[in-house]
Enzyme design. Structure first.
Site, PDB file in Angstrom:
ATOM      1  N   HIS A   1      74.175  33.181  38.923  1.00 23.79           N
ATOM      2  CA  HIS A   1      75.477  33.072  39.579  1.00 23.79           C
ATOM      3  C   HIS A   1      76.267  31.762  39.250  1.00 23.79           C
ATOM      4  O   HIS A   1      77.251  31.811  39.013  1.00 23.79           O
ATOM      5  CB  HIS A   1      75.240  33.394  41.058  1.00 23.79           C
ATOM      6  CG  HIS A   1      76.632  33.811  41.756  1.00 23.79           C
ATOM      7  ND1 HIS A   1      76.751  33.882  43.293  1.00 23.79           N
ATOM      8  CD2 HIS A   1      77.749  34.099  41.199  1.00 23.79           C
ATOM      9  CE1 HIS A   1      78.034  34.306  43.523  1.00 23.79           C
ATOM     10  NE2 HIS A   1      78.596  34.511  42.266  1.00 23.79           N
TER      11      HIS A   1
ATOM     12  N   THR B   1      69.798  34.374  48.209  1.00 23.96           N
ATOM     13  CA  THR B   1      70.737  34.974  49.395  1.00 23.96           C
ATOM     14  C   THR B   1      71.341  33.617  50.162  1.00 23.96           C
ATOM     15  O   THR B   1      72.307  33.800  50.787  1.00 23.96           O
ATOM     16  CB  THR B   1      69.851  35.687  50.352  1.00 23.96           C
ATOM     17  OG1 THR B   1      68.686  34.877  50.621  1.00 23.96           O
ATOM     18  CG2 THR B   1      69.159  37.054  49.732  1.00 23.96           C
TER      19      THR B   1
ATOM     20  N   GLU C   1      70.184  40.070  44.409  1.00 21.04           N
ATOM     21  CA  GLU C   1      70.013  39.106  45.403  1.00 21.04           C
ATOM     22  C   GLU C   1      68.421  38.666  45.454  1.00 21.04           C
ATOM     23  O   GLU C   1      67.693  39.785  45.703  1.00 21.04           O
ATOM     24  CB  GLU C   1      70.516  39.547  46.701  1.00 21.04           C
ATOM     25  CG  GLU C   1      72.267  39.081  46.375  1.00 21.04           C
ATOM     26  CD  GLU C   1      72.665  38.005  46.664  1.00 21.04           C
ATOM     27  OE1 GLU C   1      71.943  37.029  46.923  1.00 21.04           O
ATOM     28  OE2 GLU C   1      73.869  37.917  46.666  1.00 21.04           O
TER      29      GLU C   1
ATOM     30  N   ASP D   1      73.746  28.911  43.031  1.00 20.74           N
ATOM     31  CA  ASP D   1      72.453  29.977  42.778  1.00 20.74           C
ATOM     32  C   ASP D   1      72.132  30.536  41.583  1.00 20.74           C
ATOM     33  O   ASP D   1      73.191  30.624  40.851  1.00 20.74           O
ATOM     34  CB  ASP D   1      72.437  31.013  44.156  1.00 20.74           C
ATOM     35  CG  ASP D   1      73.903  31.727  44.016  1.00 20.74           C
ATOM     36  OD1 ASP D   1      74.796  31.209  43.617  1.00 20.74           O
ATOM     37  OD2 ASP D   1      73.765  32.932  43.670  1.00 20.74           O
TER      38      ASP D   1
END
Length: 252
Positions: free
Chosen positions: A143, A38, A101, A153
């Site tokens: 990601h 996040t 997430e 991330d």
């Protein structure tokens, strides 16, 4: 207008419906699982943002630090989590993926650890998703894999090995970092072209032009962040190249 409440696809998930979703384009089959952090100060703040129409972003799930799982978008729908991304020749990764997430402050917070309770819940969630869809091990990605340079991330402190031991994702023990020949930004020639071709074959967006430019360095860093996290420097040393070669050799 409040988004519609729906039944969770993961049986223990809570529901916080997000308005930020749409249909999967061209009725694409789900064949990818993307993991994010996040990168915000709190999990509740991150969840609120993902469920806010103002943000224009979402994911299918968020996994909190205490292990609580919240679903925000139906798995059948296209969540808006990957943005400008690419894998295996395709740019619309949102239409082919499920996004998760993971609550973690990430690089802005100095890469804090992922708690054991959180990782245990994440493993169960991923196993549940993989039981429903034909997602190859090599399509369980960061990601940063599908958006090198732009995204970092879930970070080099994320435990991909733990997931692989639970049957989630593609992994090989990286070769120890040692001396020997290496390639870095600014170099050109056939060996660079061969290196780029290997990364492209695995799935990364990279030009096979024999020039080790900033984009090539970004792909090397993304690969290291996932598969050789002890040193993320964008230098294609023997440890990086050997690890990539063994991952390619293990593909079906």
């Amino acid at each position: 207008m409040m988004p519609e409440i729906f039944k969770a696809d993961f049986e223990t998930a809570e529901i916080c419906p997000s308005p930020n979703f749409g249909p999967r384009k061209d009725d694409r089959a789900i064949d990818m699982l993307l993991l994010h952090y996040t990168g915000m100060d709190s999990g509740e703040g991150a969840q609120e943002w993902l469920c806010s129409e103002e943000s224009q972003v979402s994911s299918h799930y968020i996994v909190h630090e205490d292990g609580r799982v919240v679903q925000m978008v139906r798995e059948a729908d296209r969540a808006w989590h990957a943005g400008n991304s690419f894998w295996k020749g395709e740019e619309d990764t949102n239409s082919r993926s499920i996004g998760i997430e993971i609550v973690n402050g990430g690089h802005p917070a100095g890469l804090p650890d992922y708690p054991k309770e959180q990782m245990a819940s994440l493993v169960k969630l991923c196993q549940s998703i993989l039981s429903r869809y034909a997602i190859p091990a090599a399509h369980v990605l960061a990601h940063s894999d599908v958006a090198p340079i732009r995204k970092l991330d879930p970070g080099e402190n994320f435990d991909w090995k733990l997931l692989a031991q639970a049957g989630v994702g593609h992994w090989t023990e990286p070769m120890a970092i040692a001396g020997g020949r290496y390639f870095s930004e600014g170099e050109t020639g056939q060996p660079i072209e061969a290196l780029q071709a290997m990364f492209r074959l695995y799935g990364y967006r990279i030009d096979v032009d024999g020039v080790f430019d900033a984009k090539t360095k970004g792909v090397v860093e993304a690969f290291q962040r996932h598969f050789r996290p002890k040193r993320v420097d964008g230098v294609a040393d023997m440890s990086t190249i050997d690890t990539l070669h063994r991952l390619l050799s293990a593909l079906p």
